[in-house]
Design an enzyme around this catalytic site. Structure first.
Site, mmCIF file in Angstrom:
data_model
loop_
_atom_site.group_PDB
_atom_site.id
_atom_site.type_symbol
_atom_site.label_atom_id
_atom_site.label_comp_id
_atom_site.label_asym_id
_atom_site.label_seq_id
_atom_site.Cartn_x
_atom_site.Cartn_y
_atom_site.Cartn_z
ATOM 1 N N LYS A 87 0.819 -1.214 0.000
ATOM 2 C CA LYS A 87 0.000 0.000 0.000
ATOM 3 C C LYS A 87 0.856 1.269 0.000
ATOM 4 O O LYS A 87 0.411 2.317 -0.448
ATOM 5 C CB LYS A 87 -0.969 -0.016 1.169
ATOM 6 C CG LYS A 87 -2.020 -1.122 0.987
ATOM 7 C CD LYS A 87 -3.162 -1.044 1.957
ATOM 8 C CE LYS A 87 -4.253 -2.040 1.599
ATOM 9 N NZ LYS A 87 -3.824 -3.442 1.785
HETATM 10 C C1 LIG Z 1 -4.454 -4.527 1.170
HETATM 11 C C2 LIG Z 1 -3.708 -5.822 1.085
HETATM 12 C C3 LIG Z 1 -4.096 -6.846 0.191
HETATM 13 C C4 LIG Z 1 -5.331 -6.753 -0.678
HETATM 14 O O1 LIG Z 1 -5.205 -5.805 -1.689
HETATM 15 P P1 LIG Z 1 -6.522 -5.276 -2.477
HETATM 16 O O2 LIG Z 1 -6.045 -4.148 -3.280
HETATM 17 O O3 LIG Z 1 -7.491 -4.874 -1.401
HETATM 18 O O4 LIG Z 1 -7.025 -6.418 -3.286
HETATM 19 C C5 LIG Z 1 -3.314 -7.984 0.133
HETATM 20 N N1 LIG Z 1 -2.227 -8.142 0.918
HETATM 21 C C6 LIG Z 1 -1.828 -7.183 1.791
HETATM 22 C C7 LIG Z 1 -0.630 -7.437 2.648
HETATM 23 C C8 LIG Z 1 -2.551 -5.989 1.912
HETATM 24 O O5 LIG Z 1 -2.169 -5.055 2.791
#
Ligand SMILES: *Cc1c(COP(=O)(O)O)cnc(C)c1O
Length: 486
Positions: free
Chosen positions: A117
């Protein structure tokens, strides 16, 4: 480039008009009115830019196709400021690691909070600061988190002019590492609020505050959730980078008639469908992606859809707590974007499914629709599901045979990817977090905890900056008002 809503509102909007917004006024999600096409010549040029000038220059080249209302010199400077070795740990920013022949991990988790993120949120921090500066405006970001999103937002917004963050989390329920990551921030514009309750209480408070339109306007309340288009756009860039790395040093384009442009596939550990939706956008632009494999955990809303054509959201009580918690979702908030494309960009049809059928009956069924039946063919989607036992076995196996320790979400990806390999097509799994964030499960799998990056040594002992409040909307509002001093 202009933007429209998936539910039919076609009021023309520019990138900066939607940058600070969440949902469109009609309840839909924003998408560009078309996807710019990258032909073979342009792909070769982007490969050269990436190889010669690096990730930040590639990011600028992709972003400029979608952003007409920021001068190019400013946009380039924003990309350069965002994607630095200092923040992301390596010159490559997203290093590609081979696991076994033809199977790779794309390292997206080397930013400040050790999850993918950061890739988008760090850019968002700079874009917000830039745009608020132009408007001479301020923004109070209000959010609820159980972990990854909140910390990524705080690390992206810390010290930024014109921005305050108020982040609610359930008191005492995050892991000591996650609490330390967030609560050790001493920046004056970051406000951690631990709510005496569970995550849903935090989310209810955010909704209540946002529904008070007078308060929302007076205190300029905004969000940074995963439906934000700028976040999705930032994520498109690393699909290009991963493609170039995995297919280098192929000559590209090959002289006419002498072969085909190489293809790759991606497997994406998925929750809200934001990450893999960026892959869909990259593929629509013409990036040679054979398949986009959606990997879910036991909360398999998305796997069910791609197998059956039925999208059935889960009740809170049917949403399981798993050892890949960032994928524990009851509905996939970005999924509407893909369905809009699947339905030929028919806003009325998308509204009927998401605005009406889902609200009324909790599911919709496209199994009989010809557009679903050739979706795998046209859009390249495949899917699979992984369980706690699969995660443990995959973490163990990759540790033993490839000398790599993976986090639990990435392990779901590798498990599912291994079932979708095709001869001659490299498979790239997106690494969505580092294992230290989920040390308990790694210890369960390997018998010992994962390695901790040196910069996180002893963070649990740092002084903490957090206010503990009861689950009470009025008290949260009072805190925001007091800090905003209007
Ligand atoms: C947010 C997240 C996901 C999922 O990603 P999306 O964009 O919501 O599909 C998967 N793995 C981790 C470690 C995350 O923080």
């Amino acid at each position: 480039m202009r933007y429209l809503s998936t539910r039919g509102d076609t009021t023309p909007r520019q990138f900066c008009d939607i940058l600070l917004e969440g949902l469109a006024p009609d309840g839909g999600l924003y998408l560009p009115e078309h996807y710019p096409r990258i032909d073979t010549g342009e792909l070769a040029r982007l490969r050269a830019v990436h190889a010669g000038e690096g990730y930040a220059a590639l990011a600028f080249e992709i972003l400029r196709l979608y952003i007409a209302d920021i001068p190019e010199a400013d946009l380039r400077a924003i990309c350069r400021k965002t994607y630095t070795r200092e923040v992301f740990g390596t010159r490559e920013i997203v290093p590609l690691k081979p696991l076994e022949p033809g199977l790779f991990l794309l390292g997206l988790s080397n930013g400040p909070t050790l999850a993918f993120k950061d890739m988008a949120m760090q850019l968002l921090g700079h874009l917000f600061e830039y745009e608020l500066g132009r408007r001479a405006a301020e923004l109070n970001i209000l959010g609820a988190t159980s972990g990854d999103t909140g910390s990524a937002a705080e690390y992206a917004m810390r010290g930024k002019t014109g921005i305050r963050v108020f982040m609610l989390s359930p008191h005492g329920r995050m892991s000591p590492f996650q609490q330390a990551q967030m609560f050790s921030l001493q920046d004056a514009n970051i406000h951690n609020i631990a709510i005496e309750g569970v995550f849903d209480d935090c989310q209810d408070i955010v909704k209540a505050v946002s529904n008070d339109l007078a308060f929302k306007a007076k205190y300029r309340i905004g969000t940074v959730n995963s439906i934000n288009w700028a976040r999705l756009l930032a994520q498109v860039v690393y699909y290009f980078a991963g493609y170039f790395e995995a297919t280098s040093p192929h000559p590209n384009p090959l002289p006419e008639g002498e072969g085909e442009i190489p293809k790759v596939s991606f497997t994406v550990p998925s929750g809200n469908f934001g990450n893999v939706c960026a892959g869909h956008v990259a593929r629509m632009m013409g990036l040679p992606i054979a398949h986009l494999v959606v990997a879910t955990n036991e909360n398999d809303v998305l796997d069910e859809f791609f197998r059956t054509g039925i999208y059935r959201v889960r009740a809170a009580a049917d949403t399981l707590e798993t050892s890949s918690p960032s994928m524990d979702i009851s509905k996939a908030s970005n999924f509407e974007r893909f369905v809009f494309d699947l339905l030929g960009r028919d806003g009325a049809a998308t509204r009927a499914l998401f605005g009406e059928q889902l609200a009324r009956q909790g599911f919709f069924d496209l199994s009989g629709d010809a557009r679903f039946q050739d979706a795998a063919q046209r859009y390249g989607f495949q899917s699979g599901r992984s369980t706690h036992a699969d995660r443990l076995a995959t973490i163990r196996d990759v540790h033993q045979h490839c000398a790599v320790t993976m986090d639990t979400h990435t392990a779901d990806g590798v498990k599912v990817a291994r079932g979708h390999r095709a001869a001659g097509v490299p498979m790239i799994v997106l690494e969505t977090a580092l294992p230290i964030k989920f040390a308990e499960t790694i210890t369960e799998a390997l018998g010992h905890p994962p390695e901790r990056p040196a910069k996180f040594d002893g963070i649990e002992d740092l002084p903490k900056r957090v206010s503990v409040l009861p689950a009470d909307v009025a008290q949260v509002k009072a805190l925001i008002a007091q800090q905003t001093k209007i």
